[in-house]
Enzyme design. Structure first.
Site, PDB file in Angstrom:
ATOM      1  N   LYS A 179       0.820  -1.216   0.000  1.00 18.79           N
ATOM      2  CA  LYS A 179       0.000   0.000   0.000  1.00 18.79           C
ATOM      3  C   LYS A 179       0.852   1.264   0.000  1.00 18.79           C
ATOM      4  O   LYS A 179       0.424   2.298  -0.473  1.00 18.79           O
ATOM      5  CB  LYS A 179      -0.948   0.002   1.200  1.00 18.79           C
ATOM      6  CG  LYS A 179      -0.221   0.134   2.522  1.00 18.79           C
ATOM      7  CD  LYS A 179      -1.162   0.016   3.702  1.00 18.79           C
ATOM      8  CE  LYS A 179      -0.400   0.254   4.997  1.00 18.79           C
ATOM      9  NZ  LYS A 179      -1.027  -0.379   6.153  1.00 18.79           N
ATOM     10  N   ARG A 221      -5.984   0.459  17.593  1.00 18.19           N
ATOM     11  CA  ARG A 221      -6.594   0.607  16.274  1.00 18.19           C
ATOM     12  C   ARG A 221      -7.503  -0.602  16.121  1.00 18.19           C
ATOM     13  O   ARG A 221      -8.424  -0.774  16.908  1.00 18.19           O
ATOM     14  CB  ARG A 221      -5.528   0.748  15.177  1.00 18.19           C
ATOM     15  CG  ARG A 221      -6.091   1.397  13.917  1.00 18.19           C
ATOM     16  CD  ARG A 221      -5.054   1.565  12.801  1.00 18.19           C
ATOM     17  NE  ARG A 221      -4.609   0.275  12.261  1.00 18.19           N
ATOM     18  CZ  ARG A 221      -3.685   0.172  11.298  1.00 18.19           C
ATOM     19  NH1 ARG A 221      -3.113   1.251  10.796  1.00 18.19           N
ATOM     20  NH2 ARG A 221      -3.332  -1.014  10.850  1.00 18.19           N
TER      21      ARG A 221
END
Ligand SMILES: *Cc1c(COP(=O)(O)O)cnc(C)c1O
Length: 364
Positions: free
Chosen positions: A40, A135
């Site tokens: 990514k 997260r």
């Protein structure tokens, strides 16, 4: 039709990238750890992804399906992994495109199972534990064990591949041996309940490479998902003092063109308000200085403070959407309009630049 002029240009050195992949992969394999190459950070550029495939990465991962989908067509055979916990609304596409996904929500797991049944597939899932980074992941570990048992026994089109953790992203938590052992403990609780060994215990991302270098990764951790540490190899040596010898920090370089060179005051002239992005900026008055404007801006790379200017004596002063301003008063080279200035990059600037259509990508 508009034809791009060739600048700004991102130079991608595939050989250096390949070397970085192999160095990290070898260091990990020495300790029984496979890597998922996470692409990514370079927007999944296919020539980059091919390097991971050719280096024999066990998995290729991204947080975005649109980056993973073209890989199969490009001939990549490594299993594909969705590393961002999926949206409920993308369950069908996750199953269609990926072999593995990381998960933390029961309803999404049910949707993946339903889609896998429709598509007549087995989809592999890794359940994420939140060990303090705050997260993604299960905070309640009892719940996580129960969900694992449910996947194993009730969701017949899902295969429970293993468990994983993420640290050092939101909460800046370090991948200490104790932190990673927490994940192994959860894995072993699950194994006891399902009566078999898990295939994958995924102990984090680049920040966990510190444990590989120190040789104190808990022995049952057998997979890491590595993005930044391969693309750039900047954070580990610069932030933490950990180095894998022979890694390149300049596999990605930026070149931009000078569009104006003039001597101007260093302090703006007039009443000071806000800049193009609505911020109040402090300007240092250093008298009249020679400065160069470049035909590239924040839209292309994000934050100008993240650019590392390779032009001797030059300094990045600031930027707006499509302009970057350099102080070149002390630069030995007599820069002129049309000249090219080179930059080294950090992770965020690589993310933005590889995403920008305005940037010509050149592979060497
Ligand atoms: C981005 C990401 C990674 C890779 O992180 P790096 O710090 O770039 O190595 C690994 N796992 C997950 C879940 C991610 O979102």
């Amino acid at each position: 039709m508009y034809k791009k002029p060739g600048y700004p240009k991102l130079i991608v050195d595939l050989q250096k990238l390949r070397t970085n992949i192999e160095k990290v992969q070898n260091a990990c394999r020495d300790q029984g750890v496979e890597i998922a190459g996470v692409i990514k950070g370079c927007t999944g550029l296919i020539p980059c992804a091919m390097q991971y495939e050719q280096a024999g990465c066990a998995y290729i991962g991204s947080s975005r399906l649109e980056q993973l989908e073209p890989l199969k067509e490009a001939g990549i055979q490594a299993p594909l992994m969705m590393v961002r916990v999926p949206m409920l609304s993308e369950a069908a596409e996750v199953v269609r495109i990926c072999d593995y996904s990381l998960n933390s929500e029961v309803n999404v797991l049910r949707a993946l199972n339903a889609q896998a049944r429709i598509q007549d597939k087995q989809h592999r899932v890794i359940l994420m534990a939140d060990c303090g980074d705050l997260r993604e992941g299960f905070w309640d570990k009892d719940e996580m064990v129960e969900v694992a048992v449910m996947v194993e026994n009730d969701l017949h089109n899902l295969d429970l591949a293993g468990v994983g953790v993420n640290v050092g992203c939101y909460g800046s938590i370090m991948a200490t041996p104790e932190k990673l052992q927490e994940l192994v403990d959860i894995a072993e609780r699950i194994e006891e309940r399902i009566g078999r060994e898990l295939e994958i215990i995924s102990g984090g991302a680049t920040s966990s490479l510190m444990r590989v270098i120190d040789g104190d990764l808990p022995s049952r951790i057998n997979m890491l998902r590595v993005g930044e540490g391969i693309l750039l190899a900047y954070d580990l040596p610069h932030l933490y003092g950990y180095d894998i010898p022979g890694m390149y920090q300049d596999a990605f370089k930026l070149r931009a063109e000078v569009i104006e060179v003039k001597t101007k005051p260093s302090h703006p002239v007039g009443e000071i308000g806000f800049d193009a992005f609505g911020h109040r900026i402090q300007y240092e008055d250093r008298g009249m200085r020679r400065r160069a404007l470049l035909g590239i801006g924040k839209c292309d790379y994000g934050d100008p403070d993240e650019l590392i200017c390779c032009e001797e004596g030059a300094q990045v002063l600031g930027a707006s959407s499509d302009h970057t301003i350099l102080d070149i008063e002390d630069a030995p080279r007599d820069l002129k309009v049309g000249d090219i200035v080179e930059f080294d990059l950090k992770y965020a600037t690589i993310v933005y630049l590889t995403n920008s259509d305005n940037i010509e990508k050149v592979y060497i």
